[in-house]
Motif scaffolding. Structure first.
Motif, PDB file in Angstrom:
ATOM      1  N   PRO A  67      35.327  29.355  54.396  1.00 29.94           N
ATOM      2  CA  PRO A  67      36.750  29.142  54.090  1.00 29.94           C
ATOM      3  C   PRO A  67      37.305  30.090  53.027  1.00 29.94           C
ATOM      4  CG  PRO A  67      35.450  27.530  52.909  1.00 29.94           C
ATOM      5  CD  PRO A  67      34.474  28.356  53.723  1.00 29.94           C
ATOM      6  N   PHE A  68      37.321  31.380  53.320  1.00 23.76           N
ATOM      7  CA  PHE A  68      37.885  32.333  52.368  1.00 23.76           C
ATOM      8  C   PHE A  68      39.398  32.147  52.286  1.00 23.76           C
ATOM      9  CE2 PHE A  68      34.063  34.717  53.896  1.00 23.76           C
ATOM     10  CZ  PHE A  68      33.368  34.657  52.696  1.00 23.76           C
ATOM     11  N   ARG A  69      39.912  32.036  51.059  1.00 25.80           N
ATOM     12  CA  ARG A  69      41.347  31.786  50.873  1.00 25.80           C
ATOM     13  C   ARG A  69      41.900  32.698  49.773  1.00 25.80           C
ATOM     14  NH1 ARG A  69      42.160  27.665  54.127  1.00 25.80           N
ATOM     15  NH2 ARG A  69      40.592  26.019  54.366  1.00 25.80           N
ATOM     16  N   ASP A  70      43.223  32.842  49.800  1.00 25.48           N
ATOM     17  CA  ASP A  70      43.907  33.648  48.800  1.00 25.48           C
ATOM     18  C   ASP A  70      44.350  32.743  47.650  1.00 25.48           C
ATOM     19  OD1 ASP A  70      45.321  35.414  47.305  1.00 25.48           O
ATOM     20  OD2 ASP A  70      46.932  35.725  48.752  1.00 25.48           O
ATOM     21  N   TYR A  71      43.646  32.870  46.521  1.00 28.44           N
ATOM     22  CA  TYR A  71      43.959  32.040  45.357  1.00 28.44           C
ATOM     23  C   TYR A  71      44.642  32.847  44.251  1.00 28.44           C
ATOM     24  CZ  TYR A  71      40.588  28.688  47.347  1.00 28.44           C
ATOM     25  OH  TYR A  71      39.933  27.804  48.160  1.00 28.44           O
ATOM     26  N   LEU A  83      37.746  30.974  42.903  1.00 34.91           N
ATOM     27  CA  LEU A  83      37.975  32.361  43.323  1.00 34.91           C
ATOM     28  C   LEU A  83      36.827  33.263  42.891  1.00 34.91           C
ATOM     29  CD1 LEU A  83      39.729  34.570  44.538  1.00 34.91           C
ATOM     30  CD2 LEU A  83      40.943  34.729  42.350  1.00 34.91           C
ATOM     31  N   GLN A  84      36.317  33.070  41.688  1.00 32.64           N
ATOM     32  CA  GLN A  84      35.204  33.877  41.199  1.00 32.64           C
ATOM     33  C   GLN A  84      33.968  33.686  42.074  1.00 32.64           C
ATOM     34  OE1 GLN A  84      35.000  32.376  37.187  1.00 32.64           O
ATOM     35  NE2 GLN A  84      36.273  34.033  36.352  1.00 32.64           N
ATOM     36  N   ARG A  85      33.688  32.423  42.415  1.00 35.52           N
ATOM     37  CA  ARG A  85      32.522  32.129  43.262  1.00 35.52           C
ATOM     38  C   ARG A  85      32.724  32.677  44.668  1.00 35.52           C
ATOM     39  NH1 ARG A  85      29.710  31.833  38.969  1.00 35.52           N
ATOM     40  NH2 ARG A  85      29.783  29.882  37.818  1.00 35.52           N
ATOM     41  N   GLN A  86      33.945  32.582  45.176  1.00 30.72           N
ATOM     42  CA  GLN A  86      34.239  33.105  46.509  1.00 30.72           C
ATOM     43  C   GLN A  86      34.036  34.618  46.549  1.00 30.72           C
ATOM     44  OE1 GLN A  86      37.821  31.843  48.896  1.00 30.72           O
ATOM     45  NE2 GLN A  86      38.466  33.936  48.468  1.00 30.72           N
ATOM     46  N   MET A  87      34.502  35.304  45.518  1.00 31.37           N
ATOM     47  CA  MET A  87      34.346  36.761  45.452  1.00 31.37           C
ATOM     48  C   MET A  87      32.874  37.157  45.360  1.00 31.37           C
ATOM     49  SD  MET A  87      37.530  37.677  42.889  1.00 31.37           S
ATOM     50  CE  MET A  87      37.063  39.409  42.732  1.00 31.37           C
ATOM     51  N   GLU A  88      32.077  36.348  44.670  1.00 36.17           N
ATOM     52  CA  GLU A  88      30.645  36.620  44.567  1.00 36.17           C
ATOM     53  C   GLU A  88      29.988  36.518  45.947  1.00 36.17           C
ATOM     54  OE1 GLU A  88      27.275  37.818  42.635  1.00 36.17           O
ATOM     55  OE2 GLU A  88      29.300  37.680  41.814  1.00 36.17           O
ATOM     56  N   VAL A  89      30.378  35.510  46.723  1.00 41.69           N
ATOM     57  CA  VAL A  89      29.853  35.359  48.081  1.00 41.69           C
ATOM     58  C   VAL A  89      30.246  36.564  48.933  1.00 41.69           C
ATOM     59  CG1 VAL A  89      30.060  34.024  50.227  1.00 41.69           C
ATOM     60  CG2 VAL A  89      29.745  32.841  48.038  1.00 41.69           C
ATOM     61  N   GLN A  90      31.488  36.993  48.818  1.00 40.45           N
ATOM     62  CA  GLN A  90      31.953  38.148  49.590  1.00 40.45           C
ATOM     63  C   GLN A  90      31.154  39.407  49.251  1.00 40.45           C
ATOM     64  OE1 GLN A  90      36.069  37.550  48.361  1.00 40.45           O
ATOM     65  NE2 GLN A  90      36.689  37.239  50.498  1.00 40.45           N
ATOM     66  N   MET A 132      22.286  32.669  49.325  1.00 39.84           N
ATOM     67  CA  MET A 132      22.228  31.207  49.405  1.00 39.84           C
ATOM     68  C   MET A 132      22.620  30.576  48.063  1.00 39.84           C
ATOM     69  SD  MET A 132      21.573  29.883  52.280  1.00 39.84           S
ATOM     70  CE  MET A 132      21.819  30.947  53.700  1.00 39.84           C
ATOM     71  N   HIS A 133      22.150  31.175  46.989  1.00 37.40           N
ATOM     72  CA  HIS A 133      22.489  30.662  45.663  1.00 37.40           C
ATOM     73  C   HIS A 133      23.992  30.752  45.414  1.00 37.40           C
ATOM     74  CE1 HIS A 133      21.993  29.714  41.421  1.00 37.40           C
ATOM     75  NE2 HIS A 133      22.727  30.776  41.125  1.00 37.40           N
ATOM     76  N   SER A 134      24.588  31.852  45.827  1.00 40.30           N
ATOM     77  CA  SER A 134      26.030  32.020  45.618  1.00 40.30           C
ATOM     78  C   SER A 134      26.832  31.040  46.464  1.00 40.30           C
ATOM     79  CB  SER A 134      26.448  33.459  45.913  1.00 40.30           C
ATOM     80  OG  SER A 134      26.287  33.782  47.282  1.00 40.30           O
ATOM     81  N   LEU A 135      26.342  30.708  47.663  1.00 42.08           N
ATOM     82  CA  LEU A 135      27.016  29.706  48.502  1.00 42.08           C
ATOM     83  C   LEU A 135      27.030  28.339  47.809  1.00 42.08           C
ATOM     84  CD1 LEU A 135      25.816  30.331  52.190  1.00 42.08           C
ATOM     85  CD2 LEU A 135      28.076  30.773  51.226  1.00 42.08           C
ATOM     86  N   LEU A 136      25.898  27.966  47.221  1.00 46.33           N
ATOM     87  CA  LEU A 136      25.815  26.655  46.563  1.00 46.33           C
ATOM     88  C   LEU A 136      26.706  26.613  45.319  1.00 46.33           C
ATOM     89  CD1 LEU A 136      22.053  25.656  46.910  1.00 46.33           C
ATOM     90  CD2 LEU A 136      23.944  25.391  48.505  1.00 46.33           C
ATOM     91  N   GLU A 137      26.792  27.717  44.595  1.00 46.08           N
ATOM     92  CA  GLU A 137      27.676  27.767  43.429  1.00 46.08           C
ATOM     93  C   GLU A 137      29.145  27.670  43.855  1.00 46.08           C
ATOM     94  OE1 GLU A 137      26.677  31.220  41.052  1.00 46.08           O
ATOM     95  OE2 GLU A 137      25.464  29.907  39.765  1.00 46.08           O
ATOM     96  N   TRP A 138      29.471  28.309  44.965  1.00 51.36           N
ATOM     97  CA  TRP A 138      30.829  28.235  45.500  1.00 51.36           C
ATOM     98  C   TRP A 138      31.164  26.801  45.902  1.00 51.36           C
ATOM     99  CZ3 TRP A 138      32.560  30.814  50.754  1.00 51.36           C
ATOM    100  CH2 TRP A 138      33.955  30.774  50.854  1.00 51.36           C
TER     101      TRP A 138
END
Length: 228
Positions: A67-71, A83-90, A132-138
């Motif tokens: 679920p990438f979104r514009d925040y 947003l920070q966690r989402q950017m890390e996943v990206q 995987m770690h970044s997904l869980l943090e997100w």
């Protein structure tokens, strides 16, 4: 407290035991065989230099599942964290990833692809683990911002792509436990046979125990409400 004399006695006994094992022909023979096999495998691996990695080894993710979104216009602290966690996943998604758990040993990898490629594979496996770690943090940031729907999507994606970390299942259980005991019961049944959990009795027991406790708590709450 152990006295110096006792310590010396234990050390001497251990030293004699070690020398005894070294002196036994069968133990010495077995040890030499192990060393010879290791050296042989390492030498073989060092001669392999031009083998390319199979395309099938690489791990790709369907980005549409996430679920990438514009925040960018929302400056709430919780949203900024999301947003920070989402950017890390990206960022992690741009890295090459390989998932190899329980499929092939390190020795087989070295003998197939050589030492240089082996080190590359290990790095790509680390990329997967970090992803995987970044997904869980997100997901955790989404839960903190009370966006349970998106958090559920992130966690389901992690599980679909072989995540074997207990927190993925525990956080998803918390989401289902917030509103639907039947959904939680379905998730419990799924977790009993989930491939990644079955591989580790410790992780599976931790997850199932957590979900059981949550189901019992929700059932008791429902019973108390009906009696009021």
């Amino acid at each position: 407290m152990t006295s110096p004399i006792m310590f010396i006695a234990i050390f001497v006994a251990f030293a004699f035991f070690y020398l005894f094992l070294r002196a036994r022909p069968d133990t010495k023979k077995s040890l030499n065989k192990t060393i010879d096999e290791y050296v042989k495998n390492e030498r073989l691996a060092m001669t392999i230099t031009k083998v390319e990695l199979d395309e099938g080894l690489f791990f790709t993710v369907d980005k549409e599942l996430l679920p990438f979104r514009d925040y960018t216009q929302d400056y709430e602290s919780e949203t900024v964290r999301v947003l920070q966690r989402q950017m890390e996943v990206q960022k992690k998604l741009e890295l090459p990833m390989i998932y190899l758990k329980n499929k092939i040993s390190n020795t087989e990898l070295k003998n197939t692809y050589g030492v240089a490629k082996f080190e590359t594979i290990i790095q790509y496996e680390e990329n997967y683990e970090e992803f995987m770690h970044s997904l869980l943090e997100w997901a955790a940031a989404l839960i903190a911002s009370e966006n349970l729907f998106d958090a559920e999507r992130v966690l389901l994606t992690a599980i679909e792509y072989h995540c074997d970390r207990s927190m993925a299942y525990i956080m998803l259980a918390d989401i289902y436990g917030a509103y639907n005991v039947n959904k939680l019961k379905e998730f419990y049944e799924f977790s009993k046979t989930a491939e990644q959990l079955v591989k580790s009795n410790i992780v599976q027991h931790k997850v199932l125990s957590y979900i059981e406790d949550k189901i019992n708590f929700m059932s008791n709450e429902t019973l108390n409400d009906s009696n009021d």
